[in-house]
Scaffold this active site. Structure first.
Site, short mmCIF file in Angstrom:
data_model
loop_
_atom_site.label_atom_id
_atom_site.label_comp_id
_atom_site.label_asym_id
_atom_site.label_seq_id
_atom_site.Cartn_x
_atom_site.Cartn_y
_atom_site.Cartn_z
N ASP A 141 -15.51 3.95 2.72
CA ASP A 141 -15.36 2.56 3.17
C ASP A 141 -16.58 1.71 2.83
O ASP A 141 -16.52 0.47 2.91
CB ASP A 141 -15.13 2.52 4.68
CG ASP A 141 -13.72 2.96 5.05
OD1 ASP A 141 -12.82 2.82 4.21
OD2 ASP A 141 -13.53 3.46 6.17
N LYS A 156 -6.79 1.13 -1.10
CA LYS A 156 -7.25 0.64 0.19
C LYS A 156 -6.58 -0.73 0.46
O LYS A 156 -5.55 -1.04 -0.09
CB LYS A 156 -8.79 0.54 0.19
CG LYS A 156 -9.48 1.90 0.28
CD LYS A 156 -9.30 2.50 1.66
CE LYS A 156 -10.13 3.75 1.86
NZ LYS A 156 -10.00 4.28 3.24
N ARG A 211 0.83 -1.20 0.00
CA ARG A 211 0.00 0.00 0.00
C ARG A 211 0.87 1.26 0.00
O ARG A 211 1.81 1.37 0.77
CB ARG A 211 -0.95 -0.01 1.20
CG ARG A 211 -1.95 -1.14 1.14
CD ARG A 211 -2.89 -1.14 2.32
NE ARG A 211 -3.75 0.04 2.33
CZ ARG A 211 -4.66 0.27 3.26
NH1 ARG A 211 -4.80 -0.57 4.26
NH2 ARG A 211 -5.41 1.35 3.21
#
Length: 425
Positions: A311, A338, A118
């Site tokens: 989210d 994400k 990430r």
């Protein structure tokens, strides 16, 4: 596609994940003893507990959902004896980097194989502008991160993309800076960090989309009960909303106005969702959510709406599969970075189940109502929200959807599967 499941009853969901992370961090920086009830006892939040313990904080689990935290004060943290493991938690490593960047010692923080993919540049770059020394793999872009903390200077930083994690990282670093730190957001994101810091005596001011924190000498202890996580509640709200005849109450959910975008979109699709018993707990608005099943129609979600539901996009895709028409979500490029590339992951999985859908560079579309035709396992990519969304899709459609790597669900929602089985049995 009409759902075959009818859901009735009431339930509670675990404590808010975002608030739980932040409460542990700021309580460890306070002077005195803090008490945090309603804590989400899950893998991700326990990574944050582990980080603050590694920095010297004494954190006692009075119960799985209640913590007693002896804060060390802003300048009482100690150099960790080993590498800090953030597990799968982007919140731990990104917000934690803001704290570590201000400490007069060296720290190294890493994570699991998913976290190490990430990108961290979005938090490293502004911290470096403040004077932090942070090294990472791939040109200072990927974990592990080696952080040589030290004196920081105040800056005004205009964020290219709204991110509550990056904003929080900079605000916590700003507590240690030589002058105020101002973060300007293109669109306001969740404000849990600002609320907590203000309640603990920090100088926090907001002017439109700009939030400023002043250098601070002391934070008061934190005493709060974490409300139920709306992001976790959303899975069951969608399950009930897409199945006519259902009636479900989710108790004690946080309804911070910068988190409720999913409720607005679902209502716009025709979902019958009411907020009852509204109250304030620990500075955060809380309510019981009552949803009745209904026939839904498609929605168009624009960039201005995305920060308030970032989210919840995977579970919103599930609602879209049951809604009449083409749902489009744009301005959601943040989803690419994400726990997985959630745009690609959802399109791959929905396509494999026979649901018409497609990608945009910054979003996706889903056409409904569609039939669900399982054709082999769907790859969760180790992403808890993808895994839970697919479980809800299968339950709502009344078909078995096989999902890989469902253990990742425990990072945010231990007990999800038994709760789902209890509702749909």
């Amino acid at each position: 596609m009409s759902g075959k499941t009818v859901v009735r009853g009431e339930l509670s969901v675990p404590g808010d994940k975002s608030i739980s992370h932040r409460a542990v961090m700021v309580a460890a920086l306070a002077t005195g003893v803090s008490r945090v009830g309603g804590f989400l006892h899950a893998a991700d939040t326990l990574s944050t507990v582990g980080m603050m313990r590694a920095l010297g904080a004494r954190i006692e689990e009075v119960s799985p959902t209640e913590l007693r935290i002896e804060g060390l004060g802003l300048r009482g943290l100690v150099e960790p004896a080993d590498v800090i493991d953030a597990g799968n938690s982007g919140t731990t490593i990104r917000i934690g980097s803001g704290i570590l960047a201000a400490q007069p010692f060296l720290s190294v923080i890493t994570g699991d194989r998913y976290l190490r993919r990430r990108p961290m540049g979005r938090v490293i770059d502004p911290l470096a502008r403040m004077g932090a020394s942070i090294l990472g793999r791939d040109g200072n872009r990927l974990p592990p991160l080696c952080i040589r903390g030290g004196p920081l200077r105040g800056i005004r930083y205009e964020m290219p993309v709204a991110s509550a994690q990056v904003k929080s990282s900079l605000l916590l670093a700003g507590l240690y800076a030589d002058s105020p730190v101002t973060v300007v957001e293109p669109k306001r994101s969740r404000d849990h960090t600002e609320r907590m810091l203000a309640a603990m005596g920090a100088g926090v001011a907001r002017d439109g989309n700009a939030v400023t924190v002043a250098p601070c000498e002391r934070l008061d202890p934190l005493v709060m009960t974490v409300p139920g996580d709306l992001s976790s509640a959303a899975f069951f709200l969608v399950l009930a909303a897409v199945t006519p005849g259902s009636s479900l109450t989710v108790r004690g959910v946080g309804v911070n106005p910068f988190r409720t975008g999913i409720l607005d979109v679902l209502r716009g699709m025709g979902a019958d969702i009411r907020q009852v018993g509204e109250r304030v707990e620990g500075g955060e608005p809380v309510a019981d959510l009552v949803v009745q099943g209904a026939e839904l129609v498609a929605a168009r979600v624009g960039p201005e709406e995305v920060p308030g539901l970032i989210d919840e996009v995977p579970i919103l895709c599930v609602a879209a599969a049951f809604a009449a028409g083409r749902t489009e979500i744009r301005g959601a490029v943040e989803l690419r970075v994400k726990e997985s590339d959630r745009i690609a992951a959802m399109v791959d999985c929905l396509s494999s189940l026979g649901i018409p859908c497609g990608e945009y560079p910054d979003g996706l579309w889903v056409e409904g109502p569609a039939g669900v035709s399982p054709a082999g396992p769907c790859d969760s990519r180790g992403d808890h929200r993808i895994a839970m969304s697919l479980r809800i899709l299968g339950a709502a459609a009344g078909v078995r959807v096989e999902v890989t790597d469902v253990d990742c669900i425990d990072t945010s929602f231990p007990g999800f599967q038994p709760l789902l089985e209890g509702l749909t049995r």
